[in-house]
Design an enzyme around this catalytic site. Structure first.
Site, PDB file in Angstrom:
ATOM      1  N   SER A 164      14.275  24.002   7.069  1.00 19.12           N
ATOM      2  CA  SER A 164      13.505  23.199   8.362  1.00 19.12           C
ATOM      3  C   SER A 164      13.096  24.318   9.369  1.00 19.12           C
ATOM      4  CB  SER A 164      14.584  22.739   9.176  1.00 19.12           C
ATOM      5  OG  SER A 164      14.231  22.367  10.292  1.00 19.12           O
ATOM      6  N   TYR A 196      23.360  21.991  13.561  1.00 22.94           N
ATOM      7  CA  TYR A 196      22.413  21.549  12.557  1.00 22.94           C
ATOM      8  C   TYR A 196      21.573  22.781  11.863  1.00 22.94           C
ATOM      9  CZ  TYR A 196      18.317  19.689  10.128  1.00 22.94           C
ATOM     10  OH  TYR A 196      17.162  19.487   9.294  1.00 22.94           O
ATOM     11  N   LYS A 205      21.419  25.170   8.445  1.00 26.17           N
ATOM     12  CA  LYS A 205      20.114  25.278   7.477  1.00 26.17           C
ATOM     13  C   LYS A 205      20.093  26.925   7.022  1.00 26.17           C
ATOM     14  CE  LYS A 205      19.060  21.434   6.782  1.00 26.17           C
ATOM     15  NZ  LYS A 205      19.038  20.618   5.487  1.00 26.17           N
TER      16      LYS A 205
HETATM   17  P1  NAD Z   1      17.896  11.471   5.484  1.00 24.14           P
HETATM   18  O1  NAD Z   1      19.104  11.199   6.382  1.00 24.14           O
HETATM   19  O2  NAD Z   1      17.043  10.131   5.615  1.00 24.14           O
HETATM   20  O3  NAD Z   1      18.285  11.560   4.179  1.00 24.14           O
HETATM   21  C1  NAD Z   1      19.637  12.200   3.788  1.00 24.14           C
HETATM   22  C2  NAD Z   1      20.313  11.544   2.835  1.00 24.14           C
HETATM   23  O4  NAD Z   1      21.447  12.439   2.046  1.00 24.14           O
HETATM   24  C3  NAD Z   1      20.705  10.373   3.121  1.00 24.14           C
HETATM   25  O5  NAD Z   1      20.218   9.188   2.123  1.00 24.14           O
HETATM   26  C4  NAD Z   1      22.102  10.254   3.213  1.00 24.14           C
HETATM   27  O6  NAD Z   1      22.792   9.167   3.099  1.00 24.14           O
HETATM   28  C5  NAD Z   1      22.391  11.426   2.088  1.00 24.14           C
HETATM   29  N1  NAD Z   1      23.649  12.350   2.364  1.00 24.14           N
HETATM   30  C6  NAD Z   1      24.041  13.011   3.453  1.00 24.14           C
HETATM   31  N2  NAD Z   1      25.138  13.408   3.193  1.00 24.14           N
HETATM   32  C7  NAD Z   1      25.655  13.171   2.021  1.00 24.14           C
HETATM   33  C8  NAD Z   1      26.620  13.753   1.012  1.00 24.14           C
HETATM   34  N3  NAD Z   1      27.481  14.377   1.602  1.00 24.14           N
HETATM   35  N4  NAD Z   1      26.705  13.199  -0.017  1.00 24.14           N
HETATM   36  C9  NAD Z   1      25.818  12.417  -0.582  1.00 24.14           C
HETATM   37  N5  NAD Z   1      24.879  11.967   0.079  1.00 24.14           N
HETATM   38  C10 NAD Z   1      24.593  12.499   1.295  1.00 24.14           C
HETATM   39  O7  NAD Z   1      17.178  12.959   5.989  1.00 24.14           O
HETATM   40  P2  NAD Z   1      15.605  13.146   5.706  1.00 24.14           P
HETATM   41  O8  NAD Z   1      14.849  13.087   6.806  1.00 24.14           O
HETATM   42  O9  NAD Z   1      15.348  12.488   4.391  1.00 24.14           O
HETATM   43  O10 NAD Z   1      16.121  14.569   5.189  1.00 24.14           O
HETATM   44  C11 NAD Z   1      16.189  15.207   4.162  1.00 24.14           C
HETATM   45  C12 NAD Z   1      16.696  16.505   4.233  1.00 24.14           C
HETATM   46  O11 NAD Z   1      15.523  17.283   4.877  1.00 24.14           O
HETATM   47  C13 NAD Z   1      17.784  17.046   5.140  1.00 24.14           C
HETATM   48  O12 NAD Z   1      18.445  18.090   4.542  1.00 24.14           O
HETATM   49  C14 NAD Z   1      17.202  17.487   6.382  1.00 24.14           C
HETATM   50  O13 NAD Z   1      17.928  18.256   7.347  1.00 24.14           O
HETATM   51  C15 NAD Z   1      15.964  18.087   5.900  1.00 24.14           C
HETATM   52  N6  NAD Z   1      14.928  18.079   7.025  1.00 24.14           N
HETATM   53  C16 NAD Z   1      14.619  16.817   7.627  1.00 24.14           C
HETATM   54  C17 NAD Z   1      13.459  17.125   8.465  1.00 24.14           C
HETATM   55  C18 NAD Z   1      13.219  15.752   9.123  1.00 24.14           C
HETATM   56  O14 NAD Z   1      12.656  15.781  10.358  1.00 24.14           O
HETATM   57  N7  NAD Z   1      13.193  14.382   8.676  1.00 24.14           N
HETATM   58  C19 NAD Z   1      13.046  18.021   8.904  1.00 24.14           C
HETATM   59  C20 NAD Z   1      13.488  19.504   8.271  1.00 24.14           C
HETATM   60  C21 NAD Z   1      14.548  19.376   7.214  1.00 24.14           C
HETATM   61  C1  UD1 Z   2      13.514  17.882  16.026  1.00 20.17           C
HETATM   62  C2  UD1 Z   2      14.516  18.988  15.868  1.00 20.17           C
HETATM   63  C3  UD1 Z   2      14.349  19.919  14.808  1.00 20.17           C
HETATM   64  C4  UD1 Z   2      13.948  19.228  13.465  1.00 20.17           C
HETATM   65  C5  UD1 Z   2      12.836  18.539  13.829  1.00 20.17           C
HETATM   66  C6  UD1 Z   2      12.204  17.796  12.653  1.00 20.17           C
HETATM   67  C7  UD1 Z   2      15.762  18.661  18.225  1.00 20.17           C
HETATM   68  C8  UD1 Z   2      16.108  19.519  19.484  1.00 20.17           C
HETATM   69  N1  UD1 Z   2      15.049  19.559  17.380  1.00 20.17           N
HETATM   70  O1  UD1 Z   2      12.496  18.829  16.509  1.00 20.17           O
HETATM   71  O2  UD1 Z   2      15.600  20.686  14.842  1.00 20.17           O
HETATM   72  O3  UD1 Z   2      13.615  20.501  12.629  1.00 20.17           O
HETATM   73  O4  UD1 Z   2      13.249  17.600  14.770  1.00 20.17           O
HETATM   74  O5  UD1 Z   2      12.855  16.724  12.169  1.00 20.17           O
HETATM   75  O6  UD1 Z   2      16.031  17.784  18.183  1.00 20.17           O
HETATM   76  N2  UD1 Z   2       9.534  14.062  22.446  1.00 20.17           N
HETATM   77  C9  UD1 Z   2       9.443  13.178  23.430  1.00 20.17           C
HETATM   78  N3  UD1 Z   2      10.080  11.886  23.290  1.00 20.17           N
HETATM   79  C10 UD1 Z   2      10.910  11.483  22.472  1.00 20.17           C
HETATM   80  C11 UD1 Z   2      10.974  12.376  21.161  1.00 20.17           C
HETATM   81  C12 UD1 Z   2      10.341  13.550  21.131  1.00 20.17           C
HETATM   82  O7  UD1 Z   2       8.606  13.656  24.190  1.00 20.17           O
HETATM   83  O8  UD1 Z   2      11.563  10.633  22.611  1.00 20.17           O
HETATM   84  C13 UD1 Z   2       8.790  15.398  22.153  1.00 20.17           C
HETATM   85  C14 UD1 Z   2       9.663  16.529  22.050  1.00 20.17           C
HETATM   86  O9  UD1 Z   2       9.827  16.904  23.155  1.00 20.17           O
HETATM   87  C15 UD1 Z   2       8.711  17.446  21.125  1.00 20.17           C
HETATM   88  C16 UD1 Z   2       8.164  16.270  20.091  1.00 20.17           C
HETATM   89  O10 UD1 Z   2       8.176  15.085  20.975  1.00 20.17           O
HETATM   90  O11 UD1 Z   2       7.954  18.299  21.941  1.00 20.17           O
HETATM   91  C17 UD1 Z   2       8.783  16.194  18.911  1.00 20.17           C
HETATM   92  O12 UD1 Z   2       9.948  16.001  19.024  1.00 20.17           O
HETATM   93  P1  UD1 Z   2      10.884  15.750  17.756  1.00 20.17           P
HETATM   94  O13 UD1 Z   2      10.100  14.594  16.911  1.00 20.17           O
HETATM   95  O14 UD1 Z   2      12.093  15.286  18.271  1.00 20.17           O
HETATM   96  O15 UD1 Z   2      10.781  16.968  16.885  1.00 20.17           O
HETATM   97  P2  UD1 Z   2      11.326  18.443  17.068  1.00 20.17           P
HETATM   98  O16 UD1 Z   2      11.611  18.452  18.710  1.00 20.17           O
HETATM   99  O17 UD1 Z   2      10.222  19.145  16.860  1.00 20.17           O
END
Ligand code: NAD
Ligand code: UD1
Length: 342
Positions: free
Chosen positions: A124, A148, A152
């Site tokens: 991330s 979290y 990572k």
């Molecule tokens: P998500 O929660 O939708 O998907 C994660 C999946 O992993 C879920 O289906 C959950 O049931 C499964 N899971 C969790 N723990 C498990 C375990 N112990 N055993 C088996 N399955 C398990 O999340 P996502 O948004 O699809 O994110 C996927 C990955 O990308 C994550 O590692 C997350 O940290 C990373 N990531 C997500 C974002 C974001 O904003 N969505 C941003 C940066 C990184």
């Molecule tokens: C969040 C996570 C970050 C993760 C990223 C991608 C936090 C502090 N950080 O980041 O670790 O990698 O998501 O999933 O949660 N905002 C509002 N109102 C809301 C929600 C968000 O104004 O209800 C604003 C936030 O202040 C920010 C932007 O929208 O400026 C994006 O927020 P968000 O979607 O939560 O993502 P990140 O803050 O980038």
């Protein structure tokens, strides 16, 4: 080629599975449904018109993970499974460390046992902490500000150590910026349980009437309109980034690191306007205090992925907003509108 996708029923995993199947990969999904459900898997298979193999299993339980490798000759693993809510991670850090770290240790050990040493890891942009300049390149200093983010960062370091100890490992660390949007069919999307933590799902739930108004967390940042700026990337573009990474790993490059972002930053107010335009809905909002831990601005230099993977994000802000709205409209309460697990 057979790919094991951990967390394949989740938001990013489900979109990636569709693209893998469309590209003729064999797909095996392992998920414990802690943040997802069977319906997402049903829809993946309908959209791709192909079957995948599924194991309802927890990465914390080694015997069930081992069974997957016994049953299938896996070529590579895309490892999405993990817990991802920043706020929650500060309240229950041990659960986050246990699930994300122990789950990954188990997976890596079992991969080693079966001589499967090709891995794509979901990292991330959070590993860059509060960057001192923008855009962010892959060589920027790393830091974490919450449990979290620390999981990572720790996993990235562990994977580097693993490769140092055994050069047969080929590992991609993909640092996602802000994934948003949904499958263009409206069949797959983000389905947060409870109150959404992230901006886009919050906006779309306001649009559909599930929530009364959005809180804009701070309008006094040092950004053009005072609200936070982020690099939002369409989840399908992100999925395709994984597909482009697999041939790169086949070249046996060791550990490679890529930012997956668009390189463009949009403010919260620009996101609200973009969503209003795409959906025709008014988004009620109020400016509130800053959210603790938030940074002013964050966007990627995504040129390395373009150069080395021949990948770049193709979808616009309008696509991200339209597809989010389409998903939200078709599934006002997420996957739960469909019959429960089969
Ligand atoms: P998500 O929660 O939708 O998907 C994660 C999946 O992993 C879920 O289906 C959950 O049931 C499964 N899971 C969790 N723990 C498990 C375990 N112990 N055993 C088996 N399955 C398990 O999340 P996502 O948004 O699809 O994110 C996927 C990955 O990308 C994550 O590692 C997350 O940290 C990373 N990531 C997500 C974002 C974001 O904003 N969505 C941003 C940066 C990184
Ligand atoms: C969040 C996570 C970050 C993760 C990223 C991608 C936090 C502090 N950080 O980041 O670790 O990698 O998501 O999933 O949660 N905002 C509002 N109102 C809301 C929600 C968000 O104004 O209800 C604003 C936030 O202040 C920010 C932007 O929208 O400026 C994006 O927020 P968000 O979607 O939560 O993502 P990140 O803050 O980038």
């Amino acid at each position: 080629m057979k790919i094991l996708v951990t967390g394949g029923a989740g938001y990013i995993g489900s979109h990636t599975c569709v693209e893998l199947l469309k590209d003729n990969y064999d797909v095996v999904v392992l998920d414990n449904f802690s943040n997802s459900c069977q319906e997402a898997l049903n829809r993946i298979q309908r959209l791709a018109n192909k079957k995948l193999s599924f194991y309802k299993a927890d990465l914390l339980e080694s015997p069930s993970v081992r069974q997957v490798f016994k049953d299938h000759k896996i070529d590579a693993v895309i490892h999405f499974a993990g817990l991802k809510a920043v706020g929650e991670s500060t309240c229950i850090p041990l659960k986050y460390y246990h699930n994300n770290l122990t789950g990954t240790f188990n997976l890596l050990s079992i991969m080693g046992e079966f001589n499967v040493k090709t891995l794509v890891f979901s990292s991330s942009a959070t590993v860059y902490g509060d960057p001192s300049t923008l855009p962010i390149t892959e060589t920027f200093p790393l830091s974490a500000t919450n449990p979290y983010g620390r999981t990572k960062l720790m996993i990235e370091e562990i994977l580097q150590d693993l490769h140092t100890s055994d050069k047969d490992w080929n590992i991609a660390l993909l640092r996602y910026f802000n994934p948003v949007g949904a499958h263009e069919s409206g069949e797959l999307g983000e389905d947060p349980q409870g109150l959404p933590n992230n901006l886009m799902p919050y906006i779309s739930q306001v649009a559909v009437g599930r929530l009364p108004r959005l809180s804009v967390f701070g309008a006094d940042y040092d950004t053009p309109d005072g609200t936070g700026v982020r690099d939002y990337i369409h989840v399908t573009d992100l999925a395709l980034g994984h597909i482009r990474t697999l041939p790169k790993l086949a070249e046996k490059p060791g550990v490679v690191i890529y930012n997956l972002g668009t390189g463009n930053g949009f403010s919260v107010l620009e996101m609200i306007n973009g969503f209003e335009k795409a959906s025709g809905q008014k988004i009620a909002y109020q400016v509130t205090d800053r959210r603790p831990g938030d940074i002013a601005a964050c966007f990627a230099d995504a040129s390395k992925a373009k150069r080395e993977l021949n990948w770049e994000a193709g979808k616009s802000l309008d696509d991200m907003c339209k597809d989010t709205w389409n998903w939200q409209k078709k599934n006002p309460i997420g996957y739960r509108t469909q019959p429960k697990e089969e």
